[in-house]
Design a protein around this motif. Structure first.
Motif, PDB file in Angstrom:
ATOM      1  N   ALA A   8     115.932  31.791  55.967  1.00  0.00           N
ATOM      2  CA  ALA A   8     117.187  32.111  55.875  1.00  0.00           C
ATOM      3  C   ALA A   8     117.719  33.628  56.054  1.00  0.00           C
ATOM      4  CB  ALA A   8     117.877  31.693  54.639  1.00  0.00           C
ATOM      5  N   LEU A   9     116.919  34.379  55.757  1.00  0.00           N
ATOM      6  CA  LEU A   9     117.269  35.804  55.627  1.00  0.00           C
ATOM      7  C   LEU A   9     116.032  36.583  56.142  1.00  0.00           C
ATOM      8  CD1 LEU A   9     118.779  36.258  51.949  1.00  0.00           C
ATOM      9  CD2 LEU A   9     120.077  36.031  54.169  1.00  0.00           C
ATOM     10  N   LYS A  10     115.024  37.065  55.500  1.00  0.00           N
ATOM     11  CA  LYS A  10     113.865  37.478  55.929  1.00  0.00           C
ATOM     12  C   LYS A  10     112.901  37.680  54.850  1.00  0.00           C
ATOM     13  CE  LYS A  10     114.626  42.462  55.274  1.00  0.00           C
ATOM     14  NZ  LYS A  10     114.569  43.746  56.008  1.00  0.00           N
ATOM     15  N   ASP A  11     111.681  38.114  54.629  1.00  0.00           N
ATOM     16  CA  ASP A  11     110.935  38.421  53.669  1.00  0.00           C
ATOM     17  C   ASP A  11     111.057  39.365  52.852  1.00  0.00           C
ATOM     18  OD1 ASP A  11     109.373  35.927  54.393  1.00  0.00           O
ATOM     19  OD2 ASP A  11     107.749  37.196  55.555  1.00  0.00           O
ATOM     20  N   PHE A  12     111.152  39.241  51.581  1.00  0.00           N
ATOM     21  CA  PHE A  12     111.158  40.513  50.578  1.00  0.00           C
ATOM     22  C   PHE A  12     110.118  40.298  49.699  1.00  0.00           C
ATOM     23  CE2 PHE A  12     115.558  39.579  52.061  1.00  0.00           C
ATOM     24  CZ  PHE A  12     116.075  40.766  52.614  1.00  0.00           C
ATOM     25  N   ASP A  13     109.661  41.455  49.220  1.00  0.00           N
ATOM     26  CA  ASP A  13     108.650  41.821  48.167  1.00  0.00           C
ATOM     27  C   ASP A  13     109.095  42.351  46.982  1.00  0.00           C
ATOM     28  OD1 ASP A  13     106.661  41.069  50.317  1.00  0.00           O
ATOM     29  OD2 ASP A  13     106.408  43.198  51.046  1.00  0.00           O
ATOM     30  N   SER A  14     108.505  42.051  45.768  1.00  0.00           N
ATOM     31  CA  SER A  14     108.856  42.848  44.724  1.00  0.00           C
ATOM     32  C   SER A  14     107.596  43.588  44.113  1.00  0.00           C
ATOM     33  CB  SER A  14     109.277  41.370  43.588  1.00  0.00           C
ATOM     34  OG  SER A  14     109.267  42.080  42.336  1.00  0.00           O
ATOM     35  N   TYR A  15     107.873  44.656  43.522  1.00  0.00           N
ATOM     36  CA  TYR A  15     106.732  45.600  43.187  1.00  0.00           C
ATOM     37  C   TYR A  15     106.990  45.488  41.297  1.00  0.00           C
ATOM     38  CZ  TYR A  15     106.094  46.750  47.628  1.00  0.00           C
ATOM     39  OH  TYR A  15     105.904  46.704  49.290  1.00  0.00           O
ATOM     40  N   ARG A  16     105.867  45.468  40.948  1.00  0.00           N
ATOM     41  CA  ARG A  16     105.836  45.280  39.284  1.00  0.00           C
ATOM     42  C   ARG A  16     105.179  46.870  38.997  1.00  0.00           C
ATOM     43  NH1 ARG A  16     108.763  41.909  36.450  1.00  0.00           N
ATOM     44  NH2 ARG A  16     107.551  42.181  34.650  1.00  0.00           N
ATOM     45  N   VAL A  17     105.922  47.852  38.448  1.00  0.00           N
ATOM     46  CA  VAL A  17     105.536  49.109  38.228  1.00  0.00           C
ATOM     47  C   VAL A  17     105.418  49.541  36.594  1.00  0.00           C
ATOM     48  CG1 VAL A  17     106.171  49.761  40.588  1.00  0.00           C
ATOM     49  CG2 VAL A  17     107.676  50.062  38.499  1.00  0.00           C
ATOM     50  N   ARG A  18     106.099  48.869  35.900  1.00  0.00           N
ATOM     51  CA  ARG A  18     106.337  49.211  34.370  1.00  0.00           C
ATOM     52  C   ARG A  18     104.876  48.874  33.549  1.00  0.00           C
ATOM     53  NH1 ARG A  18     112.451  47.890  32.284  1.00  0.00           N
ATOM     54  NH2 ARG A  18     113.148  49.163  33.920  1.00  0.00           N
ATOM     55  N   GLU A  19     104.188  47.542  34.022  1.00  0.00           N
ATOM     56  CA  GLU A  19     102.952  47.187  33.458  1.00  0.00           C
ATOM     57  C   GLU A  19     101.933  48.387  34.291  1.00  0.00           C
ATOM     58  OE1 GLU A  19     104.765  45.085  35.098  1.00  0.00           O
ATOM     59  OE2 GLU A  19     105.391  43.687  33.572  1.00  0.00           O
ATOM     60  N   MET A  20     100.809  48.390  33.431  1.00  0.00           N
ATOM     61  CA  MET A  20      99.767  49.275  33.961  1.00  0.00           C
ATOM     62  C   MET A  20      98.599  48.598  33.788  1.00  0.00           C
ATOM     63  SD  MET A  20      98.782  51.783  35.854  1.00  0.00           S
ATOM     64  CE  MET A  20     100.091  52.679  36.110  1.00  0.00           C
ATOM     65  N   PRO A  21      97.890  47.488  34.187  1.00  0.00           N
ATOM     66  CA  PRO A  21      96.741  46.785  34.461  1.00  0.00           C
ATOM     67  C   PRO A  21      95.418  47.631  34.491  1.00  0.00           C
ATOM     68  CG  PRO A  21      97.744  46.048  36.643  1.00  0.00           C
ATOM     69  CD  PRO A  21      98.738  46.941  35.669  1.00  0.00           C
ATOM     70  N   PHE A  22      94.433  47.420  33.623  1.00  0.00           N
ATOM     71  CA  PHE A  22      93.386  48.357  34.078  1.00  0.00           C
ATOM     72  C   PHE A  22      92.145  47.418  34.548  1.00  0.00           C
ATOM     73  CE2 PHE A  22      95.567  50.266  30.416  1.00  0.00           C
ATOM     74  CZ  PHE A  22      95.774  51.533  31.089  1.00  0.00           C
ATOM     75  N   ALA A  23      92.457  46.307  35.224  1.00  0.00           N
ATOM     76  CA  ALA A  23      91.498  45.523  35.758  1.00  0.00           C
ATOM     77  C   ALA A  23      91.956  44.598  36.691  1.00  0.00           C
ATOM     78  CB  ALA A  23      90.719  44.800  34.711  1.00  0.00           C
ATOM     79  N   ASP A  24      91.293  44.302  37.810  1.00  0.00           N
ATOM     80  CA  ASP A  24      91.992  43.345  38.859  1.00  0.00           C
ATOM     81  C   ASP A  24      92.192  41.925  38.233  1.00  0.00           C
ATOM     82  OD1 ASP A  24      91.294  45.217  40.893  1.00  0.00           O
ATOM     83  OD2 ASP A  24      89.550  44.492  41.517  1.00  0.00           O
ATOM     84  N   ALA A  25      91.665  41.493  37.392  1.00  0.00           N
ATOM     85  CA  ALA A  25      91.962  40.170  36.728  1.00  0.00           C
ATOM     86  C   ALA A  25      93.420  40.089  36.065  1.00  0.00           C
ATOM     87  CB  ALA A  25      91.003  39.629  35.876  1.00  0.00           C
ATOM     88  N   GLU A  26      93.457  41.495  35.393  1.00  0.00           N
ATOM     89  CA  GLU A  26      95.116  41.527  34.812  1.00  0.00           C
ATOM     90  C   GLU A  26      96.156  41.552  35.700  1.00  0.00           C
ATOM     91  OE1 GLU A  26      95.195  44.574  31.671  1.00  0.00           O
ATOM     92  OE2 GLU A  26      93.000  44.467  31.314  1.00  0.00           O
ATOM     93  N   ALA A  27      95.866  42.337  36.742  1.00  0.00           N
ATOM     94  CA  ALA A  27      96.817  42.349  37.708  1.00  0.00           C
ATOM     95  C   ALA A  27      97.102  41.004  38.493  1.00  0.00           C
ATOM     96  CB  ALA A  27      96.239  43.458  38.838  1.00  0.00           C
ATOM     97  N   THR A  28      95.923  40.326  38.765  1.00  0.00           N
ATOM     98  CA  THR A  28      96.182  38.920  39.337  1.00  0.00           C
ATOM     99  C   THR A  28      97.088  38.083  38.629  1.00  0.00           C
ATOM    100  OG1 THR A  28      94.098  39.219  40.632  1.00  0.00           O
ATOM    101  CG2 THR A  28      94.996  37.087  40.529  1.00  0.00           C
ATOM    102  N   ALA A  29      96.760  38.147  37.433  1.00  0.00           N
ATOM    103  CA  ALA A  29      97.626  37.332  36.320  1.00  0.00           C
ATOM    104  C   ALA A  29      98.897  37.584  36.132  1.00  0.00           C
ATOM    105  CB  ALA A  29      96.901  37.214  35.012  1.00  0.00           C
ATOM    106  N   LEU A  30      99.057  39.178  36.162  1.00  0.00           N
ATOM    107  CA  LEU A  30     100.651  39.560  36.145  1.00  0.00           C
ATOM    108  C   LEU A  30     101.344  39.134  37.376  1.00  0.00           C
ATOM    109  CD1 LEU A  30     100.322  43.259  34.655  1.00  0.00           C
ATOM    110  CD2 LEU A  30     101.837  41.159  33.890  1.00  0.00           C
ATOM    111  N   ALA A  31     100.725  39.463  38.542  1.00  0.00           N
ATOM    112  CA  ALA A  31     101.541  38.951  39.818  1.00  0.00           C
ATOM    113  C   ALA A  31     101.693  37.558  39.980  1.00  0.00           C
ATOM    114  CB  ALA A  31     100.561  39.493  40.851  1.00  0.00           C
ATOM    115  N   ARG A  32     100.778  36.736  39.658  1.00  0.00           N
ATOM    116  CA  ARG A  32     100.904  35.245  39.843  1.00  0.00           C
ATOM    117  C   ARG A  32     101.949  34.695  38.872  1.00  0.00           C
ATOM    118  NH1 ARG A  32      99.443  30.326  37.586  1.00  0.00           N
ATOM    119  NH2 ARG A  32      99.222  28.747  39.193  1.00  0.00           N
TER     120      ARG A  32
END
Length: 362
Positions: free
Chosen positions: A265-289
């Motif tokens: 309907a419009l176009k693709d838009f992204d969201s960025y999470r910047v307040r959390e600061m994960p210290f491992a890839d697994a943490e970041a993956t869980a947050l994003a999901r």
């Protein structure tokens, strides 16, 4: 949901127990009752009572429910509703209020909360090491004399801090990171991913049990991708993880989920999470999901009123009928419930629910 022929003539007046004993005077004097809960747990009760009425023989007239004889702070209060007299609340009285208005009968208002009240009132400064969210739930539940059950995926965190937060706020925050529900059931503190909660499955038909309904599909908060960045303290490397439409595609089935409709309907838009600061890839993956699921599942939102049903609870899986091709069908997850009784409408259940997809073909 229920056969209206079975409920047509039943007495909708709530049944109240205090300290395990039935108190008929509470049902007699109840003017308005509301029992509410959402996906963050903590079931809350608000009860309005007429504060004038029959007195014991030889006793001068006085306001009822203020002397502690029936209800007092900390009293264990239980409420049953519906034709089967199902229990919809167990908790303790936390507030008592007197309301006196010229020309109207005085009222006493009583507030109560379930056992999660103890979690709400307990604040801590604590550091947890090498724990998962399931471990955190287990530890905090044990401190309050509760058992725990977690059904969530997620990493083991090297360090987690609870910084002057209540136990309830802390667990709600942890659940929100994974987009999981938190609730109390039969004395057990539970946390579960939405697709694993296994709530009651109910069908609501507009014009039947479904008395009022508002349904909205809204692109305002939909995103095509959620991206999370951080710094891997072990590998000394930047973290850059993301979650896209695939996180929600499976539960949408043949329907069109929010990220897909957004792109069309419009176009693709992204969201960025910047307040959390994960210290491992697994943490970041869980947050994003978790954030992607939270946004996508709010694509379709419902607010409705049904004939009173104790079976309709937070976590129930709803199927809606006679609401149009766009919104018809299964897949709705109940996120908020308010069981209400008053002298005008009897027993009704108000609810809110969400779904990640619409059903009409493009």
């Amino acid at each position: 949901m229920s056969d209206s022929r079975d409920t047509l003539l039943y007495d909708a007046t709530p049944i109240f127990k205090v300290g395990g004993s039935e108190r008929g005077e509470l049902g007699r004097d109840a003017v308005d009752l509301a029992i509410e809960e959402d996906i963050g747990g903590l079931r809350r009760l608000s009860l309005r009572l007429t504060a004038v009425g029959p007195q014991p023989q030889g006793r001068d007239e006085q306001l009822l429910y203020l002397d502690g004889a029936v209800l007092d702070f900390g009293s264990e209060l239980e409420v049953a509703l519906g034709p089967e007299r199902s229990t919809v609340f167990k908790g303790q009285v936390s507030a008592i209020e007197l309301v006196m208005t010229q020309g109207e009968a005085p009222e006493v208002r009583v507030l109560a909360e379930d056992k999660m009240m103890a979690l709400r009132m307990t604040h801590r400064f604590e550091t947890y090491e090498n724990v998962s969210d399931a471990d955190l739930l287990q530890q905090i539940a044990g401190r309050h004399g509760l058992t725990a059950q977690a059904d969530v995926d997620g990493p083991t965190y090297k360090t987690v801090q609870q910084w002057n937060q209540s136990d309830l706020a802390f667990l709600r925050e942890r659940a929100a990171r994974l987009h999981a529900d938190l609730w109390l059931e039969d004395g057990k503190l539970r946390m579960a991913a939405r697709d694993r909660r296994n709530g009651n499955q109910l069908t609501l038909i507009q014009g039947g049990d479904l008395l009022d309904v508002e349904i909205r599909a809204d692109l305002a908060h939909q995103r095509s991708t959620v991206k999370v960045g951080g710094f891997d303290e072990t590998g000394a490397d930047a973290i850059d993880e993301e979650a896209g439409a695939s996180a929600v595609a499976a539960e949408a089935g043949a329907g069109r989920h929010g990220p897909a409709v957004l792109g069309q309907a419009l176009k693709d838009f992204d969201s960025y999470r910047v307040r959390e600061m994960p210290f491992a890839d697994a943490e970041a993956t869980a947050l994003a999901r978790g954030e992607m699921l939270r946004r996508a599942r709010r694509f379709v939102s419902v607010r409705g009123v049904t004939t009173g049903s104790p079976k309709l609870t937070v976590g129930s899986a709803l199927k809606l009928e006679r609401v149009g091709a766009l919104f018809e069908g299964e897949g709705y997850h109940v996120t908020r419930v308010a069981h209400r009784f008053d002298l005008s409408h009897g027993f009704r259940t108000h609810f809110e629910a969400e779904r990640a997809w619409i059903g009409r073909a493009p």
